[in-house]
Design a protein around this motif. Structure first.
Motif, PDB file in Angstrom:
ATOM      1  N   UNK A 146      -1.383  14.978 -11.031  1.00 32.41           N
ATOM      2  CA  UNK A 146      -2.433  15.968 -10.845  1.00 32.41           C
ATOM      3  C   UNK A 146      -3.830  15.360 -10.985  1.00 32.41           C
ATOM      4  N   UNK A 147      -4.012  14.461 -11.932  1.00 33.48           N
ATOM      5  CA  UNK A 147      -5.338  13.912 -12.230  1.00 33.48           C
ATOM      6  C   UNK A 147      -5.592  12.574 -11.534  1.00 33.48           C
ATOM      7  N   UNK A 148      -4.827  12.268 -10.510  1.00 32.18           N
ATOM      8  CA  UNK A 148      -5.040  11.013  -9.781  1.00 32.18           C
ATOM      9  C   UNK A 148      -6.424  11.006  -9.130  1.00 32.18           C
ATOM     10  N   UNK A 149      -7.062   9.837  -9.007  1.00 31.25           N
ATOM     11  CA  UNK A 149      -8.374   9.746  -8.353  1.00 31.25           C
ATOM     12  C   UNK A 149      -8.306  10.148  -6.884  1.00 31.25           C
ATOM     13  N   UNK A 150      -9.453  10.489  -6.341  1.00 34.34           N
ATOM     14  CA  UNK A 150      -9.523  10.872  -4.926  1.00 34.34           C
ATOM     15  C   UNK A 150      -9.666   9.662  -4.012  1.00 34.34           C
ATOM     16  N   UNK A 151     -10.170   8.546  -4.530  1.00 32.83           N
ATOM     17  CA  UNK A 151     -10.350   7.331  -3.738  1.00 32.83           C
ATOM     18  C   UNK A 151      -9.242   6.332  -4.060  1.00 32.83           C
ATOM     19  N   UNK A 208      -2.913   2.119  -4.189  1.00 36.63           N
ATOM     20  CA  UNK A 208      -2.622   3.520  -3.906  1.00 36.63           C
ATOM     21  C   UNK A 208      -3.745   4.133  -3.079  1.00 36.63           C
ATOM     22  N   UNK A 209      -3.362   4.773  -1.967  1.00 38.81           N
ATOM     23  CA  UNK A 209      -4.327   5.467  -1.105  1.00 38.81           C
ATOM     24  C   UNK A 209      -3.952   6.946  -1.116  1.00 38.81           C
ATOM     25  N   UNK A 269      -6.270   1.629   9.398  1.00 39.59           N
ATOM     26  CA  UNK A 269      -4.903   1.967   9.007  1.00 39.59           C
ATOM     27  C   UNK A 269      -4.750   1.761   7.503  1.00 39.59           C
ATOM     28  N   UNK A 270      -3.631   2.185   6.971  1.00 44.68           N
ATOM     29  CA  UNK A 270      -3.423   2.065   5.526  1.00 44.68           C
ATOM     30  C   UNK A 270      -3.519   0.618   5.049  1.00 44.68           C
ATOM     31  N   UNK A 271      -2.830  -0.282   5.741  1.00 46.36           N
ATOM     32  CA  UNK A 271      -2.819  -1.666   5.273  1.00 46.36           C
ATOM     33  C   UNK A 271      -4.159  -2.356   5.458  1.00 46.36           C
ATOM     34  N   UNK A 308       0.847  -1.188   0.000  1.00 46.17           N
ATOM     35  CA  UNK A 308       0.000   0.000   0.000  1.00 46.17           C
ATOM     36  C   UNK A 308       0.885   1.242   0.000  1.00 46.17           C
ATOM     37  N   UNK A 309       0.675   2.100  -0.963  1.00 47.45           N
ATOM     38  CA  UNK A 309       1.412   3.365  -1.033  1.00 47.45           C
ATOM     39  C   UNK A 309       0.462   4.520  -0.758  1.00 47.45           C
ATOM     40  N   UNK A 310       1.001   5.578  -0.141  1.00 50.44           N
ATOM     41  CA  UNK A 310       0.202   6.772   0.153  1.00 50.44           C
ATOM     42  C   UNK A 310       0.998   8.027  -0.200  1.00 50.44           C
ATOM     43  N   UNK A 311       1.655   8.005  -1.356  1.00 48.08           N
ATOM     44  CA  UNK A 311       2.568   9.081  -1.752  1.00 48.08           C
ATOM     45  C   UNK A 311       1.979  10.064  -2.746  1.00 48.08           C
ATOM     46  N   UNK A 312       0.704   9.920  -3.065  1.00 51.13           N
ATOM     47  CA  UNK A 312       0.118  10.757  -4.113  1.00 51.13           C
ATOM     48  C   UNK A 312      -0.901  11.728  -3.523  1.00 51.13           C
ATOM     49  N   UNK A 313      -0.733  12.994  -3.864  1.00 50.59           N
ATOM     50  CA  UNK A 313      -1.664  14.043  -3.454  1.00 50.59           C
ATOM     51  C   UNK A 313      -2.323  14.596  -4.711  1.00 50.59           C
TER      52      UNK A 313
END
Length: 315
Positions: A166-171, A187-188, A302-304, A149-154
């Protein structure tokens, strides 16, 4: 709806623009300000830990308590500039991860994982990249070391010189591998949503046609004028509630909040120069989550724990 509360647990000094190799980690003593989230409200934290923190015995004691007594998940948070081994790359820090030789980036990541395993007995399955610098090399490396699980995208934020997300989904979604032979990551992303649903694609398309300086300006300012999010440092309380309402209305399933551990220590961020400012931040988080639980069912995870059960362990 599920709520992820993630903390980048890291050394001090980054908000001063310095990227030191031996920065202090005294801010970990202030992590206790958030204990109410787990003790009183029942929301576990995901603590994404840098090497400087994992390498400090006192910090490890704090993290073990969060893990054992408060149900926190310990994940990995890579700061290449402060994680050994070191080489002179002839560039100012932070050097973009895709410009670091793959063998060196791999060695740094292995150092972080080995320190988490040796010091905390943790084999992390969740990850966030420092400075949101989540490029092709890191995306390829993570599954090779058991990160699922990655959480590196805003979404809706423009990272100058970084990959275009920039255009990554919100969910949460499956992020297909950069390497054709690699494995996908779950991806979270941070919860950042556009006020007008179609505006990101219009703005992104327009920006691509403009000269570099204008393109950078438009994309960099969009998150402040065309989006709202539940990030307590980036948005006022009204915007945080607005973001949650919008995401619910658009059938969103997950809300993801983050902050830096150093923001809980007075004077370590320009946004929080004193005790009163930090107190207001903590109360802002408490008020938002209280409102969130009162306005609709929400489950803390949690993320996982977000990883779909039919894919858990597949990486």
């Amino acid at each position: 709806m599920k709520l992820v509360l993630s903390i980048d647990v890291e050394e001090e000094g980054l908000f001063s623009g310095a990227y030191q190799r031996n920065a202090p980690v005294k801010n970990l003593d202030h992590l206790s300000r958030l204990e109410f989230l787990s003790k009183e409200m029942g929301f576990p934290l995901t603590l994404l830990v840098s090497w400087q923190v994992a390498n400090d015995p006192h910090c490890r004691d704090i993290l073990k308590r969060w893990q054992d007594e408060l149900g926190a998940e310990i994940g990995a948070h890579l700061h290449p500039w402060s994680t050994p081994p070191f080489e002179d790359l002839g560039k100012p820090e932070p050097v973009p991860s895709d410009e670091i030789p793959e063998r060196l980036l791999r060695a740094k990541f292995e150092t972080l994982l080995e320190t988490l395993q040796t010091g905390l007995g943790v084999t992390p399955t969740s990850f966030r990249m420092g400075r949101w610098d989540f490029g092709r090399q890191m995306q390829t490396l993570l599954p090779q070391y058991g990160i699922q699980v990655d959480a590196s995208i805003a979404p809706l934020r423009h990272i100058r010189g970084g990959p275009d997300r920039f255009l990554a989904p919100a969910d949460p979604y499956w992020l297909q591998p950069a390497d054709p032979n690699g494995r996908p990551l779950f991806e979270v992303p941070l919860t950042m949503v556009p006020i007008w649903p179609s505006s990101p694609r219009v703005v992104h398309s327009l920006a691509k046609a403009l000269p570099s300086k204008a393109r950078q300006a438009i994309l960099s300012n969009f998150s402040a004028v065309g989006a709202v999010g539940i990030q307590p440092v980036w948005y006022p309380a009204t915007s945080m509630r607005w973001a949650a309402r919008i995401h619910r209305r658009r059938k969103g399933q997950v809300l993801t909040m983050f902050l830096h551990s150093s923001e809980l220590m007075p004077g370590q961020s320009p946004h929080f120069p004193n005790e009163d400012a930090v107190h207001r931040l903590v109360e802002k988080i408490r008020d938002f989550i209280t409102w969130l639980t009162q306005t609709g069912p929400v489950q803390g995870v949690t993320l996982s724990e977000l990883l779909p059960k039919d894919r858990a362990g597949a990486a």
